[in-house]
Design a protein around this motif. Structure first.
Motif, PDB file in Angstrom:
ATOM      1  N   ILE A  18       0.864  -1.183   0.000  1.00  0.00           N
ATOM      2  CA  ILE A  18       0.000   0.000   0.000  1.00  0.00           C
ATOM      3  C   ILE A  18       0.896   1.227   0.000  1.00  0.00           C
ATOM      4  N   GLY A  19       0.622   2.155  -0.922  1.00  0.00           N
ATOM      5  CA  GLY A  19       1.430   3.367  -1.014  1.00  0.00           C
ATOM      6  C   GLY A  19       0.589   4.591  -1.306  1.00  0.00           C
ATOM      7  N   SER A  20       1.177   5.751  -1.019  1.00  0.00           N
ATOM      8  CA  SER A  20       0.523   7.028  -1.286  1.00  0.00           C
ATOM      9  C   SER A  20       1.591   8.094  -1.490  1.00  0.00           C
ATOM     10  N   ASN A  21       1.359   8.988  -2.472  1.00  0.00           N
ATOM     11  CA  ASN A  21       2.255  10.135  -2.606  1.00  0.00           C
ATOM     12  C   ASN A  21       1.495  11.437  -2.879  1.00  0.00           C
ATOM     13  N   LEU A  22       0.201  11.447  -2.537  1.00  0.00           N
ATOM     14  CA  LEU A  22      -0.597  12.676  -2.610  1.00  0.00           C
ATOM     15  C   LEU A  22      -1.421  12.824  -1.334  1.00  0.00           C
ATOM     16  N   GLY A  23      -1.659  14.071  -0.929  1.00  0.00           N
ATOM     17  CA  GLY A  23      -2.487  14.321   0.249  1.00  0.00           C
ATOM     18  C   GLY A  23      -1.780  13.934   1.529  1.00  0.00           C
ATOM     19  N   ASN A  24      -2.570  13.608   2.549  1.00  0.00           N
ATOM     20  CA  ASN A  24      -2.015  13.141   3.816  1.00  0.00           C
ATOM     21  C   ASN A  24      -1.703  11.655   3.641  1.00  0.00           C
ATOM     22  N   LYS A  25      -0.460  11.365   3.289  1.00  0.00           N
ATOM     23  CA  LYS A  25      -0.063  10.025   2.865  1.00  0.00           C
ATOM     24  C   LYS A  25      -0.306   8.965   3.947  1.00  0.00           C
ATOM     25  N   ASP A  62       7.483  12.270  -2.983  1.00  0.00           N
ATOM     26  CA  ASP A  62       7.917  10.982  -2.434  1.00  0.00           C
ATOM     27  C   ASP A  62       6.705  10.135  -2.050  1.00  0.00           C
ATOM     28  N   PHE A  63       6.912   8.829  -2.061  1.00  0.00           N
ATOM     29  CA  PHE A  63       5.896   7.886  -1.612  1.00  0.00           C
ATOM     30  C   PHE A  63       6.131   7.508  -0.163  1.00  0.00           C
ATOM     31  N   ILE A  64       5.054   7.179   0.513  1.00  0.00           N
ATOM     32  CA  ILE A  64       5.109   6.426   1.761  1.00  0.00           C
ATOM     33  C   ILE A  64       4.469   5.090   1.441  1.00  0.00           C
ATOM     34  N   ASN A  65       5.145   3.990   1.832  1.00  0.00           N
ATOM     35  CA  ASN A  65       4.678   2.638   1.531  1.00  0.00           C
ATOM     36  C   ASN A  65       4.717   1.764   2.767  1.00  0.00           C
ATOM     37  N   ILE A  66       3.841   0.776   2.773  1.00  0.00           N
ATOM     38  CA  ILE A  66       3.874  -0.310   3.754  1.00  0.00           C
ATOM     39  C   ILE A  66       3.572  -1.607   3.017  1.00  0.00           C
ATOM     40  N   VAL A  67       3.819  -2.728   3.684  1.00  0.00           N
ATOM     41  CA  VAL A  67       3.357  -4.030   3.223  1.00  0.00           C
ATOM     42  C   VAL A  67       2.586  -4.650   4.372  1.00  0.00           C
ATOM     43  N   GLY A  81     -10.578  -6.350  -7.143  1.00  0.00           N
ATOM     44  CA  GLY A  81     -11.706  -5.426  -7.227  1.00  0.00           C
ATOM     45  C   GLY A  81     -11.865  -4.601  -5.963  1.00  0.00           C
ATOM     46  N   ILE A  82     -11.690  -5.240  -4.814  1.00  0.00           N
ATOM     47  CA  ILE A  82     -11.764  -4.527  -3.531  1.00  0.00           C
ATOM     48  C   ILE A  82     -10.655  -3.482  -3.451  1.00  0.00           C
ATOM     49  N   CYS A  83      -9.444  -3.858  -3.862  1.00  0.00           N
ATOM     50  CA  CYS A  83      -8.314  -2.916  -3.835  1.00  0.00           C
ATOM     51  C   CYS A  83      -8.591  -1.720  -4.742  1.00  0.00           C
ATOM     52  N   LYS A  84      -9.115  -1.963  -5.935  1.00  0.00           N
ATOM     53  CA  LYS A  84      -9.439  -0.873  -6.872  1.00  0.00           C
ATOM     54  C   LYS A  84     -10.536   0.026  -6.301  1.00  0.00           C
ATOM     55  N   PHE A  85     -11.530  -0.584  -5.653  1.00  0.00           N
ATOM     56  CA  PHE A  85     -12.611   0.172  -5.020  1.00  0.00           C
ATOM     57  C   PHE A  85     -12.051   1.091  -3.928  1.00  0.00           C
ATOM     58  N   ILE A  86     -11.157   0.554  -3.104  1.00  0.00           N
ATOM     59  CA  ILE A  86     -10.553   1.341  -2.017  1.00  0.00           C
ATOM     60  C   ILE A  86      -9.728   2.492  -2.595  1.00  0.00           C
ATOM     61  N   GLU A  87      -8.921   2.201  -3.607  1.00  0.00           N
ATOM     62  CA  GLU A  87      -8.131   3.258  -4.251  1.00  0.00           C
ATOM     63  C   GLU A  87      -9.039   4.390  -4.733  1.00  0.00           C
ATOM     64  N   SER A  88     -10.122   4.029  -5.380  1.00  0.00           N
ATOM     65  CA  SER A  88     -11.070   5.016  -5.902  1.00  0.00           C
ATOM     66  C   SER A  88     -11.748   5.796  -4.769  1.00  0.00           C
ATOM     67  N   LYS A  89     -12.158   5.090  -3.737  1.00  0.00           N
ATOM     68  CA  LYS A  89     -12.820   5.717  -2.590  1.00  0.00           C
ATOM     69  C   LYS A  89     -11.895   6.748  -1.918  1.00  0.00           C
ATOM     70  N   ASP A 104      -2.422   3.504  -3.688  1.00  0.00           N
ATOM     71  CA  ASP A 104      -2.093   2.435  -4.623  1.00  0.00           C
ATOM     72  C   ASP A 104      -1.986   1.159  -3.799  1.00  0.00           C
ATOM     73  N   ILE A 105      -2.752   0.143  -4.178  1.00  0.00           N
ATOM     74  CA  ILE A 105      -2.701  -1.139  -3.474  1.00  0.00           C
ATOM     75  C   ILE A 105      -2.364  -2.214  -4.494  1.00  0.00           C
ATOM     76  N   ASP A 106      -1.255  -2.911  -4.277  1.00  0.00           N
ATOM     77  CA  ASP A 106      -0.830  -3.991  -5.165  1.00  0.00           C
ATOM     78  C   ASP A 106      -0.886  -5.322  -4.432  1.00  0.00           C
ATOM     79  N   ILE A 107      -1.356  -6.347  -5.132  1.00  0.00           N
ATOM     80  CA  ILE A 107      -1.292  -7.711  -4.598  1.00  0.00           C
ATOM     81  C   ILE A 107       0.109  -8.227  -4.909  1.00  0.00           C
ATOM     82  N   ILE A 108       0.898  -8.401  -3.871  1.00  0.00           N
ATOM     83  CA  ILE A 108       2.282  -8.846  -4.030  1.00  0.00           C
ATOM     84  C   ILE A 108       2.328 -10.365  -4.183  1.00  0.00           C
TER      85      ILE A 108
END
Length: 170
Positions: A18-25, A62-67, A81-89, A104-108
């Motif tokens: 899970i990562g973010s580089n916009l807003g309150n990451k 910059d990104f902030i990421n976790i696994v 589909g759930i990950c895409k829904f969450i990203e959109s939400k 951004d949520i990736d299935i590793i």
């Protein structure tokens, strides 16, 4: 008792980046974790936060990421589909590949399944990404790649030095 056994056999162990580089990451990542739980994805362990330069354009924020390691009963496409829904939400919009994004949520890795059509498992680029390998190592030191069988330690050691130096635990 029989039904419980059947359900237990359907539980999958998954690793999500899970990562973010916009807003309150950090807030975006915390909301993503909450929404995963809200969708019957039970978090087992969560890495620390890691800060990395945006790739491929380090001029982007910059990104902030976790696994996270999680358990779920969903099939891979449902989880995607759930990950895409969450990203959109959380505000992610259709933008060019690798653009800045709120979430951004990736299935590793999905229960060590190997798939080459449609949803590719394990994630095809995970072995090259410091922001996946280092947090994954933090929570699962004995993980190995389902296809190559290469250990997480060896994958980390094979990263370029600049990739090792550029990631910071926060």
């Amino acid at each position: 008792m029989k039904k419980l056994d059947i359900l237990e056999n359907q539980v999958n162990t998954v690793y999500l980046g899970i990562g973010s580089n916009l807003g309150n990451k950090k807030d975006n990542i915390e909301k993503a974790k909450f929404l995963l739980i809200d969708n019957n994805i039970n978090l087992i362990s969560v890495s620390s936060y890691y800060n990395t330069p945006s790739w491929p354009n380090p001029k982007n924020p910059d990104f902030i990421n976790i696994v996270v390691k999680a358990k779920c009963v969903h099939e891979p496409e449902i989880l995607l589909g759930i990950c895409k829904f969450i990203e959109s939400k959380l505000g992610r919009k259709k933008t060019p590949k690798n653009s800045p994004r709120e979430c951004d949520i990736d299935i590793i890795d999905f229960d060590r399944k190997i798939r080459r059509n449609g949803l590719i498992l394990p994630h095809k680029m995970m072995h090259l990404r410091n922001f996946v390998l280092i947090p994954l190592f933090e929570i699962e030191k004995n993980w190995s790649h389902p296809i190559t069988k290469i250990t997480i330690k060896k994958m980390i050691f094979s990263l370029p030095n600049k990739d090792i130096r550029s990631i910071k635990q926060i």
